[in-house]
Motif scaffolding. Sequence first.
Motif, short mmCIF file in Angstrom:
data_model
loop_
_atom_site.label_atom_id
_atom_site.label_comp_id
_atom_site.label_asym_id
_atom_site.label_seq_id
_atom_site.Cartn_x
_atom_site.Cartn_y
_atom_site.Cartn_z
N ARG A 64 0.83 -1.21 0.00
CA ARG A 64 0.00 0.00 0.00
C ARG A 64 0.87 1.26 0.00
NH1 ARG A 64 -3.39 -3.53 3.09
NH2 ARG A 64 -2.26 -3.09 5.02
N LEU A 65 1.94 1.21 0.78
CA LEU A 65 2.83 2.37 0.85
C LEU A 65 3.59 2.59 -0.46
CD1 LEU A 65 4.27 1.91 4.45
CD2 LEU A 65 2.61 3.63 3.69
N LYS A 66 3.87 1.51 -1.17
CA LYS A 66 4.57 1.61 -2.46
C LYS A 66 3.76 2.48 -3.42
CE LYS A 66 6.20 -1.15 -6.37
NZ LYS A 66 6.33 -2.54 -6.93
N LYS A 67 2.46 2.26 -3.48
CA LYS A 67 1.60 3.06 -4.37
C LYS A 67 1.64 4.53 -3.97
CE LYS A 67 -1.53 -0.83 -5.17
NZ LYS A 67 -2.91 -1.36 -4.97
N LEU A 68 1.61 4.78 -2.66
CA LEU A 68 1.67 6.16 -2.18
C LEU A 68 3.00 6.80 -2.55
CD1 LEU A 68 0.52 8.50 -0.49
CD2 LEU A 68 1.44 7.35 1.56
N LYS A 69 4.08 6.04 -2.39
CA LYS A 69 5.42 6.53 -2.71
C LYS A 69 5.54 6.90 -4.19
CE LYS A 69 10.28 5.12 -2.18
NZ LYS A 69 11.17 4.01 -1.76
N ILE A 70 4.98 6.05 -5.07
CA ILE A 70 5.02 6.30 -6.52
C ILE A 70 4.24 7.57 -6.86
CG2 ILE A 70 4.24 5.43 -8.74
CD1 ILE A 70 4.86 2.60 -7.70
N ASN A 71 3.06 7.71 -6.26
CA ASN A 71 2.24 8.90 -6.53
C ASN A 71 2.94 10.17 -6.06
OD1 ASN A 71 0.15 7.44 -7.70
ND2 ASN A 71 -0.92 7.16 -5.76
N LYS A 72 3.61 10.10 -4.92
CA LYS A 72 4.34 11.27 -4.43
C LYS A 72 5.49 11.62 -5.36
CE LYS A 72 3.33 11.52 0.48
NZ LYS A 72 3.90 11.93 1.75
N ALA A 73 6.19 10.58 -5.84
CA ALA A 73 7.32 10.82 -6.73
C ALA A 73 6.87 11.52 -8.01
CB ALA A 73 8.01 9.50 -7.05
N LYS A 74 5.69 11.17 -8.50
CA LYS A 74 5.16 11.81 -9.71
C LYS A 74 4.93 13.31 -9.49
CE LYS A 74 2.81 7.71 -11.55
NZ LYS A 74 1.49 7.07 -11.82
N ASN A 75 4.67 13.67 -8.23
CA ASN A 75 4.46 15.08 -7.89
C ASN A 75 5.72 15.75 -7.37
OD1 ASN A 75 1.67 15.02 -8.51
ND2 ASN A 75 1.25 14.04 -6.52
N GLY A 76 6.87 15.05 -7.55
CA GLY A 76 8.14 15.63 -7.14
C GLY A 76 8.40 15.59 -5.65
N GLN A 77 7.70 14.73 -4.93
CA GLN A 77 7.88 14.63 -3.48
C GLN A 77 8.68 13.38 -3.13
OE1 GLN A 77 3.37 15.05 -2.95
NE2 GLN A 77 4.16 15.96 -1.06
N ASP A 78 9.66 13.55 -2.24
CA ASP A 78 10.43 12.42 -1.74
C ASP A 78 9.69 11.73 -0.61
OD1 ASP A 78 12.63 12.04 -3.24
OD2 ASP A 78 14.01 13.20 -1.99
N MET A 79 9.78 10.41 -0.57
CA MET A 79 9.22 9.64 0.54
C MET A 79 10.10 8.43 0.78
SD MET A 79 5.47 7.82 0.92
CE MET A 79 5.21 6.50 2.12
N TYR A 80 10.37 8.16 2.04
CA TYR A 80 11.18 7.00 2.40
C TYR A 80 10.32 6.04 3.22
CZ TYR A 80 15.27 9.67 0.97
OH TYR A 80 16.19 10.39 0.24
N ILE A 81 10.52 4.75 2.98
CA ILE A 81 9.84 3.70 3.74
C ILE A 81 10.88 2.94 4.53
CG2 ILE A 81 8.42 1.62 3.64
CD1 ILE A 81 7.34 2.62 0.95
N ALA A 82 10.67 2.85 5.85
CA ALA A 82 11.58 2.11 6.73
C ALA A 82 10.82 1.00 7.43
CB ALA A 82 12.22 3.04 7.75
N VAL A 83 11.44 -0.16 7.57
CA VAL A 83 10.87 -1.26 8.34
C VAL A 83 11.80 -1.54 9.51
CG1 VAL A 83 10.06 -3.63 8.34
CG2 VAL A 83 9.79 -2.23 6.28
N ALA A 84 11.26 -1.45 10.72
CA ALA A 84 12.03 -1.66 11.94
C ALA A 84 11.44 -2.82 12.73
CB ALA A 84 12.02 -0.37 12.78
N GLY A 85 12.08 -3.16 13.83
CA GLY A 85 11.52 -4.16 14.74
C GLY A 85 11.91 -5.58 14.41
N CYS A 86 11.11 -6.52 14.93
CA CYS A 86 11.51 -7.92 14.94
C CYS A 86 11.39 -8.60 13.58
CB CYS A 86 10.70 -8.68 15.99
SG CYS A 86 11.14 -8.22 17.69
N VAL A 87 10.40 -8.24 12.77
CA VAL A 87 10.34 -8.81 11.42
C VAL A 87 11.54 -8.33 10.61
CG1 VAL A 87 9.04 -8.88 9.27
CG2 VAL A 87 7.83 -9.07 11.44
N ALA A 88 11.90 -7.07 10.79
CA ALA A 88 13.09 -6.54 10.11
C ALA A 88 14.34 -7.30 10.52
CB ALA A 88 13.24 -5.06 10.42
#
Length: 467
Positions: A64-88
């Motif tokens: 879900r966040l990937k789609k948001l990140k792509i849409n932001k990039a199209k509008n020239g906005q940077d977005m970073y996704i980080a995964v923390a915790g035990c699954v990471a």
Amino acid sequence: MSKKVFVKTYGCQMNVYDSNRMVNVLKPHGYEVAESPEEADLVILNTCHIREKAAEKVYSEIGRLKKLKINKAKNGQDMYIAVAGCVAQAEGAEMMQRAPAVDLVLGPQTYHRLPAMLNSAAEQRAGGRTSSRVLDTEFPIDTKFDHLPKESDFDSPAQFLTIQEGCDKFCAFCVVPYTRGAEYSRSVEAVVEEATHMAAKGVVEITLLGQNVNAYHGDGGDGETRNLGELIGAVADIEGIERIRYTTSHPRDMDDELISAHKDIDACMPYLHLPVQSGSDTILAAMNRKHTREEYFTIIDKLRAARPDLALSSDFIVGFPGETDADFEDTMDLVRRVKYSQAYSFKYSPRPGTPAAAAETQVPEDVKSERLARLQTLLEQHQAEFNEASIGLEMDILLEREGKMKGQLIGRSPYLQAVVVDFSDSDNALDGEADPSYTDFMGKLVRVKIVASGQRSLTGELMKTLH
């Protein structure tokens, strides 16, 4: 120009604490808290590996966040996704391959290095790389606690404080020793310093956290270590700290000094989460719990002798590999004998890399479901009985948040029950005072009389304020 971070937290209270500290680490670097991923420059998923299909839920969220990140990039906005915790921690390398949208993967011991990781990712992106990836799941020699800034403010008078991390018990079903590492305890000085800072900011209740919190053995500053009972005494001496809780405990580390703390230290709440997981000696041995049901009963007897009004909660795993009908009935018998005020129960689900996951004696899903339903019915009955027995009692309640209805505040009883106090009735005004604004009571300890019990909460009438 400020940037914004949104943190989604999964799982345990320690993850809640960790999420808050990650935000604190980022604040000096210009980050503010976002209300949603849509308005964030950085989204952190702080993950938990305990629940069933935990990793798959994380990957779904990443999608879900990937789609948001792509849409932001199209509008020239940077977005970073980080995964923390035990699954990471458990699946970091695989995650980097499987989820290209993720920029940062960091384990529970490395979040103090988050700003440096973000800088590295930004430099890669500025250098023209289409993929800006950073992976850090090492167990550092220097503890993260040595690098964390103090929290500037707190949103509640009740807060978590991590004093211990990791576990050396290696229960057959559990991934914690692999994701959080070996047991580590913070020094008494460090814990007292953080608790004192909390008290100065208005915190009244502190829950001491650890994966195996009663195995605490922190440096006392004189070359000797201190146990949890001694630490509770030190925290109780801090001005402003009225209530102390601790979680999660292991029966093997429930020593006599800690039991005595429940009798001798007024701030130590009469409530204890003491997971047993099963009532069958056969299953307890298969789980590598290294205690028997009778040893557990002995601990409960000692606790109740020290503090007769003590309420207990627990965790149960139903359908552990090899569990027979007789084993399950032993669990039901244990529950009937102890009578928990609340409990958490789950069907066993394999965790990759744990010994139980490879067992050939897996219990069929329909059997697990039937047993879980029976167990939860009994647990809910005992919880309802405990809550109903509270009617007519006077209790000290720490008011933490507003209720759904105007004029209501919600707090917690000494037994962690949610208690709703209605201030809309003028009869609730204190003697000799005009009708106060009910929000003036937020963050205060008040004495109430319990007048009703619902499925999820109690209702209390205000009698007086304590501070």
